[in-house]
Motif scaffolding. Structure first.
Motif, short mmCIF file in Angstrom:
data_model
loop_
_atom_site.label_atom_id
_atom_site.label_comp_id
_atom_site.label_asym_id
_atom_site.label_seq_id
_atom_site.Cartn_x
_atom_site.Cartn_y
_atom_site.Cartn_z
N GLU A 1 37.45 30.25 -9.24
CA GLU A 1 37.36 29.14 -10.19
C GLU A 1 38.05 27.88 -9.68
O GLU A 1 37.97 26.83 -10.33
N GLU A 2 38.71 27.97 -8.52
CA GLU A 2 39.44 26.81 -8.03
C GLU A 2 38.52 25.63 -7.74
O GLU A 2 38.94 24.47 -7.85
N VAL A 3 37.27 25.92 -7.38
CA VAL A 3 36.34 24.83 -7.07
C VAL A 3 36.11 23.93 -8.28
O VAL A 3 35.83 22.74 -8.14
N LEU A 4 36.27 24.48 -9.49
CA LEU A 4 36.07 23.68 -10.70
C LEU A 4 37.17 22.64 -10.89
O LEU A 4 37.01 21.70 -11.67
N ASP A 5 38.31 22.82 -10.17
CA ASP A 5 39.40 21.85 -10.25
C ASP A 5 39.43 20.92 -9.05
O ASP A 5 40.37 20.12 -8.90
N HIS A 6 38.41 21.00 -8.21
CA HIS A 6 38.36 20.14 -7.03
C HIS A 6 38.29 18.67 -7.46
O HIS A 6 37.64 18.34 -8.47
N ARG B 1 34.11 27.99 -19.05
CA ARG B 1 35.50 27.91 -19.53
C ARG B 1 36.33 28.92 -18.76
O ARG B 1 36.06 30.13 -18.82
N PRO B 2 37.32 28.48 -17.99
CA PRO B 2 38.11 29.43 -17.18
C PRO B 2 38.82 30.45 -18.05
O PRO B 2 39.29 30.15 -19.14
N TYR C 1 29.48 26.64 -11.82
CA TYR C 1 30.36 27.74 -12.20
C TYR C 1 31.30 28.11 -11.05
O TYR C 1 31.31 27.48 -10.00
N ALA C 2 32.02 29.20 -11.27
CA ALA C 2 32.91 29.74 -10.24
C ALA C 2 32.12 30.00 -8.95
O ALA C 2 30.94 30.34 -8.97
N ASN C 3 32.81 29.81 -7.82
CA ASN C 3 32.21 29.98 -6.49
C ASN C 3 31.09 28.98 -6.22
O ASN C 3 30.28 29.18 -5.32
N HIS D 1 23.98 29.26 -4.81
CA HIS D 1 25.17 28.50 -4.44
C HIS D 1 24.81 27.04 -4.23
O HIS D 1 23.94 26.71 -3.44
N LEU D 2 25.50 26.16 -4.95
CA LEU D 2 25.30 24.71 -4.84
C LEU D 2 26.52 24.13 -4.13
O LEU D 2 27.60 24.06 -4.71
N PRO D 3 26.37 23.73 -2.87
CA PRO D 3 27.53 23.16 -2.15
C PRO D 3 28.13 21.99 -2.91
O PRO D 3 27.43 21.20 -3.54
N LEU D 4 29.44 21.87 -2.82
CA LEU D 4 30.15 20.81 -3.52
C LEU D 4 29.65 19.43 -3.09
O LEU D 4 29.53 18.51 -3.91
#
Length: 293
Positions: free
Chosen positions: A244-249, A235-236, A182-184, A217-220
């Motif tokens: 939410e930017e991390v979901l577009d990484h 769903r953003p 999810y976000a963050n 928190h799950l690190p990328l």
């Protein structure tokens, strides 16, 4: 002065007599209520998204007067269409008091100041806890049934929920590894409602491998190295949100391209109500498609 003006004047006087409201806001959950209730209240107001839905499911015709404005938002409410039949509230003590309810139903994380003020003004308020797992859902249905004086309806809903849940449980030979992300960079563990949804659908949650059985928190980097077979994200909402930017990484996008990118239908996952059965069914169908590939 008119009826509304008279009521507002009375409310102002009663607020002055009631003293200051709690300064704690909604930072901490409130304890569930154990207040004796009338057999069947006739003017019920719900001020929490999850209690809104339980109340709409169980209330007798004409018994439920108002639900929160969140109940009418299709992005987060599984019963947005049903909510159109009710007055909407924003959880403010003044607006709720003017409705002259004989019962207000709130959640543990509802605004404490509103709940405290309503109680000072003599309004009966019942607080229901969230459902943190599938086993909590029958309890929340029964608690709502008791509050509304609709115990028979609640028991019928519990029986239906348990029957449908049993029918969704498959014998699974292999459980695909899935990540809730999810976000963050937050993930939900097995000991959460979302975790139980994917487990019931036949998936293994990688949060346990990462040492997060209750979520966190799950690190990328950990997500990328885990190589889950399914990445399940929220769903953003419209508009920009840095969380939410991390979901577009690119790393998340790469995982989606090489796995099943199942997007949460948020409204079916948010509240512990029988609507979670749709989320389980959707995820079960996703697993079956993976098996067929």
């Amino acid at each position: 002065m008119g009826r509304i003006g008279t009521l507002l004047a009375a409310l102002t006087a009663m607020i002055a007599l009631a003293g200051p409201a709690s300064a704690q806001g909604h930072a901490a959950p409130m304890e569930p209520s154990a207040v004796p209730l009338p057999v069947q209240p006739q003017r019920v107001v719900s001020m929490n998204l999850c209690t809104d839905q339980l109340a709409m499911m169980l209330a007798a015709p004409g018994q439920l007067l108002s639900v929160s404005h969140l109940a009418a938002d299709p992005r987060g409410s599984a019963m947005a269409e049903d909510a159109k039949a009710y007055r909407l509230n924003r959880g403010l003590a003044e607006e709720i008091w003017l409705m002259q309810p004989d019962l207000v139903i709130a959640g543990s994380f509802s605004t404490r100041a509103t709940v405290d003020m309503l109680r000072r003004l003599g309004v009966r308020v019942v607080i229901l806890r969230p459902a943190y797992g599938l086993d909590d859902i029958p309890d929340r249905l029964r608690e709502m049934g008791t509050a509304l004086g609709r115990m028979d309806a609640a028991e019928a809903a519990v029986t239906d929920f348990n029957t449908r849940l049993t029918a969704l449980r498959d014998e699974v030979a292999r459980r695909p590894r899935a990540a809730l992300y999810y976000a963050n960079g937050y993930t939900s563990g097995d000991k959460t409602l979302a975790g139980e949804i994917i487990a019931t659908a036949g998936f293994t949650n990688i949060a346990a491998e990462a040492g997060l059985p209750s979520g966190g928190h799950l690190p990328l980097e950990v997500l990328a190295m885990a190589q889950p077979e399914a990445v399940i994200t929220g769903r953003p909402y419209p508009g920009a949100s840095r969380s939410e930017e991390v979901l577009d990484h690119p790393a998340v996008q790469a995982l989606r391209n090489t796995s099943v990118g199942a997007v949460l239908t948020d409204r079916d996952w948010i509240c512990g109500t029988p609507n979670v059965l749709r989320a389980i069914d959707d995820m079960r169908n996703t697993r079956r498609r993976m098996e067929a590939e």
